[in-house]
Design a protein around this motif. Structure first.
Motif, PDB file in Angstrom:
ATOM      1  N   GLN A  34       0.730  -0.919  -0.033  1.00 15.88           N
ATOM      2  CA  GLN A  34       0.014   0.162   0.057  1.00 15.88           C
ATOM      3  C   GLN A  34       0.901   1.326  -0.037  1.00 15.88           C
ATOM      4  OE1 GLN A  34      -0.871  -2.555   2.030  1.00 15.88           O
ATOM      5  NE2 GLN A  34      -2.202  -3.174   0.271  1.00 15.88           N
ATOM      6  N   GLY A  35       2.248   1.056   0.114  1.00 15.37           N
ATOM      7  CA  GLY A  35       3.128   2.324  -0.129  1.00 15.37           C
ATOM      8  C   GLY A  35       3.501   2.841   1.517  1.00 15.37           C
ATOM      9  N   LYS A  36       3.153   2.035   2.356  1.00 19.65           N
ATOM     10  CA  LYS A  36       3.514   2.523   3.808  1.00 19.65           C
ATOM     11  C   LYS A  36       4.780   2.287   4.246  1.00 19.65           C
ATOM     12  CE  LYS A  36       2.002   1.973   8.668  1.00 19.65           C
ATOM     13  NZ  LYS A  36       1.737   0.735   9.471  1.00 19.65           N
ATOM     14  N   LEU A  37       5.557   3.146   4.662  1.00 16.63           N
ATOM     15  CA  LEU A  37       6.851   2.999   5.030  1.00 16.63           C
ATOM     16  C   LEU A  37       7.127   2.255   6.416  1.00 16.63           C
ATOM     17  CD1 LEU A  37      10.079   3.374   4.681  1.00 16.63           C
ATOM     18  CD2 LEU A  37       9.791   5.464   5.882  1.00 16.63           C
ATOM     19  N   LEU A  38       7.743   1.171   6.254  1.00 11.24           N
ATOM     20  CA  LEU A  38       7.900   0.062   7.584  1.00 11.24           C
ATOM     21  C   LEU A  38       9.268   0.138   8.319  1.00 11.24           C
ATOM     22  CD1 LEU A  38       5.855  -2.938   6.148  1.00 11.24           C
ATOM     23  CD2 LEU A  38       5.111  -1.205   7.376  1.00 11.24           C
ATOM     24  N   LYS A  39      10.316   0.263   7.262  1.00 14.52           N
ATOM     25  CA  LYS A  39      11.675   0.503   7.828  1.00 14.52           C
ATOM     26  C   LYS A  39      12.479   1.222   7.104  1.00 14.52           C
ATOM     27  CE  LYS A  39      14.938  -3.062   9.652  1.00 14.52           C
ATOM     28  NZ  LYS A  39      14.526  -3.563  10.895  1.00 14.52           N
ATOM     29  N   SER A  40      13.391   1.871   7.549  1.00 15.87           N
ATOM     30  CA  SER A  40      14.219   2.769   6.810  1.00 15.87           C
ATOM     31  C   SER A  40      15.781   2.752   7.774  1.00 15.87           C
ATOM     32  CB  SER A  40      13.933   4.326   6.794  1.00 15.87           C
ATOM     33  OG  SER A  40      14.841   4.964   5.942  1.00 15.87           O
ATOM     34  N   GLU A  41      16.627   2.490   7.016  1.00 12.67           N
ATOM     35  CA  GLU A  41      17.956   2.385   7.553  1.00 12.67           C
ATOM     36  C   GLU A  41      19.031   2.720   6.691  1.00 12.67           C
ATOM     37  OE1 GLU A  41      19.559  -1.437   9.413  1.00 12.67           O
ATOM     38  OE2 GLU A  41      17.671  -1.325  10.551  1.00 12.67           O
ATOM     39  N   LYS A  42      20.172   3.484   7.347  1.00 13.68           N
ATOM     40  CA  LYS A  42      21.331   3.477   6.427  1.00 13.68           C
ATOM     41  C   LYS A  42      22.172   2.335   6.334  1.00 13.68           C
ATOM     42  CE  LYS A  42      24.951   6.984   6.167  1.00 13.68           C
ATOM     43  NZ  LYS A  42      25.001   6.749   4.965  1.00 13.68           N
ATOM     44  N   ILE A  43      22.665   2.132   4.921  1.00 14.05           N
ATOM     45  CA  ILE A  43      23.510   0.937   4.683  1.00 14.05           C
ATOM     46  C   ILE A  43      24.906   1.158   5.078  1.00 14.05           C
ATOM     47  CG2 ILE A  43      24.275  -0.438   2.760  1.00 14.05           C
ATOM     48  CD1 ILE A  43      21.721   0.018   1.416  1.00 14.05           C
ATOM     49  N   SER A  44      25.492   0.460   5.816  1.00 13.51           N
ATOM     50  CA  SER A  44      26.903   0.717   6.353  1.00 13.51           C
ATOM     51  C   SER A  44      27.955  -0.436   5.957  1.00 13.51           C
ATOM     52  CB  SER A  44      26.967   0.721   7.969  1.00 13.51           C
ATOM     53  OG  SER A  44      26.309  -0.561   8.504  1.00 13.51           O
ATOM     54  N   ASN A  45      27.431  -1.588   5.333  1.00  9.43           N
ATOM     55  CA  ASN A  45      28.297  -2.724   4.838  1.00  9.43           C
ATOM     56  C   ASN A  45      27.758  -3.033   3.733  1.00  9.43           C
ATOM     57  OD1 ASN A  45      29.835  -3.078   7.495  1.00  9.43           O
ATOM     58  ND2 ASN A  45      27.925  -3.567   8.328  1.00  9.43           N
ATOM     59  N   ASN A  46      28.763  -3.918   2.876  1.00  6.89           N
ATOM     60  CA  ASN A  46      28.400  -4.276   1.647  1.00  6.89           C
ATOM     61  C   ASN A  46      27.689  -5.335   1.651  1.00  6.89           C
ATOM     62  OD1 ASN A  46      30.887  -2.872   1.323  1.00  6.89           O
ATOM     63  ND2 ASN A  46      30.540  -3.525  -0.876  1.00  6.89           N
ATOM     64  N   LEU A  47      27.307  -6.217   2.927  1.00  8.45           N
ATOM     65  CA  LEU A  47      26.469  -7.134   3.176  1.00  8.45           C
ATOM     66  C   LEU A  47      25.553  -6.753   4.409  1.00  8.45           C
ATOM     67  CD1 LEU A  47      25.076  -9.693   2.645  1.00  8.45           C
ATOM     68  CD2 LEU A  47      26.504 -10.809   3.889  1.00  8.45           C
ATOM     69  N   THR A  48      24.300  -6.376   4.129  1.00  7.90           N
ATOM     70  CA  THR A  48      23.478  -5.928   5.275  1.00  7.90           C
ATOM     71  C   THR A  48      22.355  -7.084   5.555  1.00  7.90           C
ATOM     72  OG1 THR A  48      23.676  -3.688   4.653  1.00  7.90           O
ATOM     73  CG2 THR A  48      21.913  -4.055   6.048  1.00  7.90           C
ATOM     74  N   ARG A  49      22.183  -7.391   6.824  1.00  4.23           N
ATOM     75  CA  ARG A  49      21.176  -8.268   7.217  1.00  4.23           C
ATOM     76  C   ARG A  49      19.931  -7.744   7.780  1.00  4.23           C
ATOM     77  NH1 ARG A  49      21.885 -13.474  10.913  1.00  4.23           N
ATOM     78  NH2 ARG A  49      20.790 -15.000   9.710  1.00  4.23           N
ATOM     79  N   ILE A  50      19.085  -8.009   7.061  1.00  4.79           N
ATOM     80  CA  ILE A  50      17.725  -7.421   7.697  1.00  4.79           C
ATOM     81  C   ILE A  50      16.863  -8.429   8.412  1.00  4.79           C
ATOM     82  CG2 ILE A  50      15.607  -6.104   6.926  1.00  4.79           C
ATOM     83  CD1 ILE A  50      17.201  -5.450   4.151  1.00  4.79           C
ATOM     84  N   ASP A  51      16.431  -7.902   9.575  1.00  2.00           N
ATOM     85  CA  ASP A  51      15.593  -8.826  10.275  1.00  2.00           C
ATOM     86  C   ASP A  51      14.120  -8.747   9.589  1.00  2.00           C
ATOM     87  OD1 ASP A  51      14.182 -10.257  12.223  1.00  2.00           O
ATOM     88  OD2 ASP A  51      15.131  -9.319  13.821  1.00  2.00           O
ATOM     89  N   MET A  52      13.468  -9.704   9.324  1.00  5.70           N
ATOM     90  CA  MET A  52      12.216  -9.916   8.727  1.00  5.70           C
ATOM     91  C   MET A  52      11.245 -10.441   9.909  1.00  5.70           C
ATOM     92  SD  MET A  52      12.535  -8.278   5.830  1.00  5.70           S
ATOM     93  CE  MET A  52      10.739  -8.930   4.816  1.00  5.70           C
ATOM     94  N   ASN A  53      11.551 -10.686  10.910  1.00  7.21           N
ATOM     95  CA  ASN A  53      10.957 -11.523  12.103  1.00  7.21           C
ATOM     96  C   ASN A  53       9.633 -10.599  12.262  1.00  7.21           C
ATOM     97  OD1 ASN A  53      12.171 -14.066  12.501  1.00  7.21           O
ATOM     98  ND2 ASN A  53      13.791 -12.863  13.341  1.00  7.21           N
ATOM     99  N   ASN A  54       9.612  -9.200  12.302  1.00  4.95           N
ATOM    100  CA  ASN A  54       8.546  -8.659  12.785  1.00  4.95           C
ATOM    101  C   ASN A  54       7.305  -8.396  11.653  1.00  4.95           C
ATOM    102  OD1 ASN A  54       9.168  -8.485  15.509  1.00  4.95           O
ATOM    103  ND2 ASN A  54      10.706  -6.739  14.839  1.00  4.95           N
TER     104      ASN A  54
END
Length: 79
Positions: A34-54
């Motif tokens: 629906q276009g609602k922003l749920l998460k926003s983060e700066k990328i600090s490494n070439n590999l970023t692990r995003i927690d999807m549990n929530n």
């Protein structure tokens, strides 16, 4: 810009891998369909692990930005 997002579909975590690019100005945002922003983060490494549990099982949009300029969008399924 070489970006890969895996695994897709995702369960607990989503990996965001960036190659051959200066990541100092990069960030990601996750939106629902629906276009609602749920998460926003700066990328600090070439590999970023995003927690999807929530996140509930659904389809999401993962957008990669350099400052405010959208670079790439991925459609990700969460199981």
């Amino acid at each position: 810009l070489l970006v890969s997002v895996y695994p897709n579909p995702a369960n607990s975590y989503l990996n965001l891998h960036i190659n051959e690019f200066d990541i100092t100005q990069l960030s990601f945002q996750i939106f629902d369909m629906q276009g609602k922003l749920l998460k926003s983060e700066k990328i600090s490494n070439n590999l970023t692990r995003i927690d999807m549990n929530n996140f509930v099982p659904a389809t999401y949009l993962v957008k990669i930005y350099e400052d405010t300029r959208g670079l790439k969008t991925f459609k990700v399924i969460k199981n």
